[in-house]
Design a protein around this motif. Structure first.
Motif, PDB file in Angstrom:
ATOM      1  N   THR A   1       0.831  -1.200   0.000  1.00  0.00           N
ATOM      2  CA  THR A   1       0.000   0.000   0.000  1.00  0.00           C
ATOM      3  C   THR A   1       0.868   1.253   0.000  1.00  0.00           C
ATOM      4  O   THR A   1       0.590   2.228  -0.712  1.00  0.00           O
ATOM      5  CB  THR A   1      -0.925   0.000   1.226  1.00  0.00           C
ATOM      6  OG1 THR A   1      -1.757  -1.155   1.176  1.00  0.00           O
ATOM      7  CG2 THR A   1      -1.785   1.240   1.252  1.00  0.00           C
TER       8      THR A   1
ATOM      9  N   THR B   1     -11.166  -6.453   0.071  1.00  0.00           N
ATOM     10  CA  THR B   1     -10.290  -5.467  -0.550  1.00  0.00           C
ATOM     11  C   THR B   1     -10.267  -5.624  -2.065  1.00  0.00           C
ATOM     12  O   THR B   1     -10.258  -4.636  -2.808  1.00  0.00           O
ATOM     13  CB  THR B   1      -8.863  -5.605   0.015  1.00  0.00           C
ATOM     14  OG1 THR B   1      -8.904  -5.415   1.434  1.00  0.00           O
ATOM     15  CG2 THR B   1      -7.934  -4.576  -0.598  1.00  0.00           C
TER      16      THR B   1
ATOM     17  N   LEU C   1      -3.358  -1.418  -5.893  1.00  0.00           N
ATOM     18  CA  LEU C   1      -4.267  -0.597  -6.693  1.00  0.00           C
ATOM     19  C   LEU C   1      -4.970   0.451  -5.838  1.00  0.00           C
ATOM     20  O   LEU C   1      -5.139   1.608  -6.250  1.00  0.00           O
ATOM     21  CB  LEU C   1      -5.306  -1.486  -7.382  1.00  0.00           C
ATOM     22  CG  LEU C   1      -4.820  -2.315  -8.568  1.00  0.00           C
ATOM     23  CD1 LEU C   1      -5.916  -3.262  -9.041  1.00  0.00           C
ATOM     24  CD2 LEU C   1      -4.377  -1.412  -9.708  1.00  0.00           C
ATOM     25  N   MET C   2      -5.361   0.072  -4.619  1.00  0.00           N
ATOM     26  CA  MET C   2      -6.045   1.020  -3.750  1.00  0.00           C
ATOM     27  C   MET C   2      -5.100   2.118  -3.278  1.00  0.00           C
ATOM     28  O   MET C   2      -5.473   3.291  -3.201  1.00  0.00           O
ATOM     29  CB  MET C   2      -6.669   0.292  -2.566  1.00  0.00           C
ATOM     30  CG  MET C   2      -7.818  -0.626  -2.972  1.00  0.00           C
ATOM     31  SD  MET C   2      -8.556  -1.486  -1.582  1.00  0.00           S
ATOM     32  CE  MET C   2      -9.340  -0.135  -0.728  1.00  0.00           C
TER      33      MET C   2
ATOM     34  N   ALA D   1     -11.275  -2.787  -4.686  1.00  0.00           N
ATOM     35  CA  ALA D   1     -10.314  -2.370  -5.706  1.00  0.00           C
ATOM     36  C   ALA D   1     -10.925  -2.458  -7.101  1.00  0.00           C
ATOM     37  O   ALA D   1     -10.735  -1.566  -7.934  1.00  0.00           O
ATOM     38  CB  ALA D   1      -9.055  -3.226  -5.611  1.00  0.00           C
TER      39      ALA D   1
ATOM     40  N   MET E   1      -8.243   4.514   2.421  1.00  0.00           N
ATOM     41  CA  MET E   1      -8.627   3.775   1.222  1.00  0.00           C
ATOM     42  C   MET E   1     -10.063   3.289   1.327  1.00  0.00           C
ATOM     43  O   MET E   1     -10.751   3.112   0.319  1.00  0.00           O
ATOM     44  CB  MET E   1      -7.698   2.574   1.003  1.00  0.00           C
ATOM     45  CG  MET E   1      -6.243   2.919   0.761  1.00  0.00           C
ATOM     46  SD  MET E   1      -5.249   1.485   0.267  1.00  0.00           S
ATOM     47  CE  MET E   1      -5.539   0.345   1.610  1.00  0.00           C
TER      48      MET E   1
ATOM     49  N   ALA F   1      -4.654  -5.978  -5.059  1.00  0.00           N
ATOM     50  CA  ALA F   1      -5.746  -5.128  -4.591  1.00  0.00           C
ATOM     51  C   ALA F   1      -5.232  -4.004  -3.705  1.00  0.00           C
ATOM     52  O   ALA F   1      -5.619  -2.834  -3.869  1.00  0.00           O
ATOM     53  CB  ALA F   1      -6.770  -5.975  -3.836  1.00  0.00           C
TER      54      ALA F   1
ATOM     55  N   LEU G   1     -13.411   0.461  -7.717  1.00  0.00           N
ATOM     56  CA  LEU G   1     -12.944   1.839  -7.686  1.00  0.00           C
ATOM     57  C   LEU G   1     -13.324   2.643  -8.936  1.00  0.00           C
ATOM     58  O   LEU G   1     -13.564   3.852  -8.840  1.00  0.00           O
ATOM     59  CB  LEU G   1     -11.421   1.879  -7.488  1.00  0.00           C
ATOM     60  CG  LEU G   1     -10.913   1.627  -6.072  1.00  0.00           C
ATOM     61  CD1 LEU G   1      -9.396   1.626  -6.042  1.00  0.00           C
ATOM     62  CD2 LEU G   1     -11.462   2.673  -5.107  1.00  0.00           C
TER      63      LEU G   1
END
Length: 489
Positions: free
Chosen positions: A76, A212, A317-318, A216, A342, A314, A219
Motif C-alpha cells: 500500500t 479489498t 491498486l487502492m 479495488a 482507502m 488489490a 474503484l
C-alpha cells in the motif's frame, strides 16, 4: 504425562523412546514426531484436488504471515508513493519466488529435514556453522524490526478502535495496546490452541482480502476511478527516481520472502508430508509416494499464491488510486489511519471501524503465524550451533515454548523504542531481499546433492526455477549494491 505435539495441539500420552540415528548418540524421540521418519508413519498420497484439499495447510500459514506486513503495509505504501508505475513489480515479486519455495520444500519432503539444517550443509563452513546460517542470524536481527512493526501496527489499530487516555496515538494508549498484543499472543499460542487460532486467522485474512479485492475492482465507479491506461502504465518495467529503496523492500517482503521460504519447510514437515513419504529406501514405492505428496505440496503452494497475489494487487491498486492522488503516504504511527483512508474515502466513515477490525485480524494473524515459525527456526539454528539437540523431541518442544514467550516481548519492545511500523518493516524487507540470494544457492545445492533425481521437477518447472533463480540473484546483487551505495538510488 501429558505433553504437546509438534503441531501445537494437545495430545494425550506420547510414545517416547530412545533411538539412535546415523551412529550418533541416543536421543529421545517421539514416534508421533513428524521430524522422525519411520515406516509406521507412511501413508499413500491422495490423488486429485478433491482428495488433496484436507491435506493443504502450510501455504495458508504463509498467507497469514504474508498479508499483514507485505500486502497491507509495504505494498500500500508503495502504491501511495509511486502510483501505478510499479504495478509490474508487484506481479513479478509474488510470482518469481514460488519456484524456489517449491524446490526447497521438495528437498524437505524427501529428507524430513528443515531448511536451516540444509543451509548448514552448504560449503564453506565457519567451524561447525555454514555461512548461510551466519547470514540468517544477521537477517534475524533486522527481522526484529520488521515483526516489531507488525506488533506496532496491530497495537495502533487496536488503539484507534478503543483509545486509552483520550489520544489514540498517545504514549499511554500505544504502550498499553502493545502490551495487550504481546501478552495475548503469548497466552493464545502457549495454551496449545494454535490450530484454532490459525484457522480463524486465515479465515479473517481471506475475508478481508476478498473485501479489498472487491473494493479495488469497484474503484472505477467511485471518484477515485482508474483506467485501463493507468494499469497499462504500470506494466512498463520502469522504476521511478527515488523509489528504488521502497521497491527493493517490497520485492523482499511481498510474496514469499526469504523467511517464508525458510519456514515453509517446517510446516511441510509438521503437516506430515515427509512422514507420510517415509525414509528413503531407494524403492520405487518410496519414489511414487514422494512424487504424490510433492504433488500435494504443489497444490498447497498454488492456493497460497492465489491468496496473497490477489491481495497484493488489490492493496497496491487502492494505494495508487486513492492515496497517491491525495499525496497521502503511510508513515509512523499515522500509518494505519492513512491506510484506512482507502476505505473511508470510497465507502464512507462507517468503513473506518470495519477496516480497523480487519487490520487487527490481518496483522494479528501475521504475528501469530510468525511466532511459531520463528520459534522453530531459532531453535533449529541453536541446534546447528551445537547448543541443543533438534532430534530430541522433548528438548526441541521446550525451547520452542521458550521462544514463543521471548520473541513477542523482544518484538514489542523494539516497536516501543522506534514506533515507526512502515520504516521497521521496510528495513526487514531489504535484508530479506539480500538473503534471498543465499536461499537460492542453498536450494540448488541441496537439489543437486541430496534430492533424488527421480523426484525432481519436469522441464517446465526446471525452466521456471532457472528464471526465478536468475531474477532473485540479480535483485539480490542490486539490493546489496544499493545498500552499500555502489549504485544510484
Amino acid at each position: 504425562m501429558a505433553t504437546t505435539s509438534p503441531r501445537g495441539g494437545a495430545k494425550g500420552r506420547t510414545n517416547l523412546s530412545t533411538i539412535t540415528q546415523g551412529g550418533a548418540a541416543p536421543v529421545v524421540a517421539d514416534h508421533d514426531d513428524p521430524y522422525h521418519l519411520t515406516s509406521d508413519g507412511i501413508r499413500e498420497p491422495p490423488v486429485g484436488w478433491a482428495h488433496s484439499l484436507r491435506h493443504l495447510g502450510p501455504g495458508l500459514i504463509l498467507s497469514a504471515s504474508i498479508v499483514g506486513s507485505g500486502e497491507l503495509i509495504a505494498t500500500t505504501t508503495l502504491g501511495a508513493r509511486t502510483g501505478f508505475v510499479l504495478l509490474w513489480m508487484v506481479i513479478f515479486s509474488t510470482f518469481v519466488k514460488v519456484a524456489v519455495q517449491i524446490e526447497l520444500a521438495r528437498w524437505t519432503i524427501s529428507t524430513g529435514q528443515p531448511a536451516l539444517t540444509g543451509y548448514n550443509k552448504v560449503p564453506p563452513r565457519l567451524g561447525r556453522v555454514g555461512w548461510i546460517n551466519v547470514l540468517w542470524a544477521i537477517m534475524a536481527l533486522t527481522k526484529v524490526l520488521q515483526i516489531g512493526g507488525v506488533v506496532g501496527g496491530t497495537a495502533v489499530a487496536l488503539s484507534l478502535l478503543l483509545p486509552i487516555g483520550g489520544d489514540p496515538l498517545g504514549t499511554l494508549s500505544i504502550t498499553v495496546w502493545t502490551l495487550v498484543t504481546v501478552v495475548s499472543a503469548i497466552v493464545l499460542l502457549y495454551s496449545n490452541n494454535y490450530s484454532l487460532i490459525e484457522r480463524g486467522a486465515v479465515l479473517l485474512v481471506v475475508l478481508f482480502s476478498i473485501g479489498t479485492v472487491v473494493i479495488a475492482l469497484g474503484l472505477p465507479l467511485t471518484p477515485f476511478a482508474y483506467s485501463a491506461d493507468d494499469v497499462l502504465s504500470g506494466l512498463t518495467l520502469a522504476i521511478p527516481a527515488g523509489a528504488v529503496g521502497i521497491a527493493i523492500a517490497m520485492f523482499g517482503i511481498t510474496g514469499v520472502g526469504a523467511d517464508e521460504l525458510t519456514f515453509y519447510t517446517y510446516w511441510c514437515v509438521e503437516k506430515g508430508y515427509a512422514r507420510y513419504v517415509g525414509p528413503n529406501d531407494g524403492s520405487d514405492a518410496w519414489k511414487r509416494r514422494a512424487r504424490g505428496w510433492i504433488s500435494v505440496m504443489y497444490k498447497d503452494a498454488f492456493v497460497s499464491w492465489c491468496v496473497y497475489t490477489f491481495g497484493t494487487l488489490a492493496f497496491y491498486l487502492m494505494g495508487a488510486a486513492v492515496l497517491h492522488p491525495q499525496g497521502l503516504v503511510p508513515a509512523g504511527n499515522d500509518m494505519i489511519g492513512t491506510v484506512s483512508r482507502m476505505y473511508t474515502d470510497t465507502l464512507g466513515d462507517w468503513a473506518g471501524t470495519l477496516f480497523l477490525a480487519g487490520a487487527v485480524a490481518v496483522l494479528g494473524s501475521t504475528l501469530w503465524a510468525s511466532i511459531p515459525s520463528w520459534s522453530r527456526m531459532y531453535v533449529n539454528l541453536l541446534s546447528e550451533f551445537g547448543l541443543i539437540d533438534w532430534r530430541n523431541t522433548r528438548q526441541r518442544l521446550r525451547w520452542i515454548r521458550i521462544f514463543t514467550v521471548g520473541l513477542p516481548i523482544v518484538w514489542g519492545t523494539a516497536y516501543l523504542f522506534i514506533q515507526s511500523p512502515v520504516l521497521m518493516i521496510q528495513i526487514g524487507g531489504v535484508s530479506t531481499g539480500i538473503f534471498l540470494l543465499a536461499v537460492v544457492i542453498a536450494a540448488w545445492y541441496l537439489r543437486n546433492t541430496e534430492t533424488d533425481p527421480d523426484i525432481r521437477g519436469g522441464t517446465a518447472f526446471n525452466a521456471l526455477l532457472v528464471v526465478s533463480s536468475v531474477a532473485i540473484v540479480l535483485l539480490g546483487i542490486y539490493t546489496g549494491a544499493n545498500v552499500l551505495g555502489l549504485v544510484a538510488r
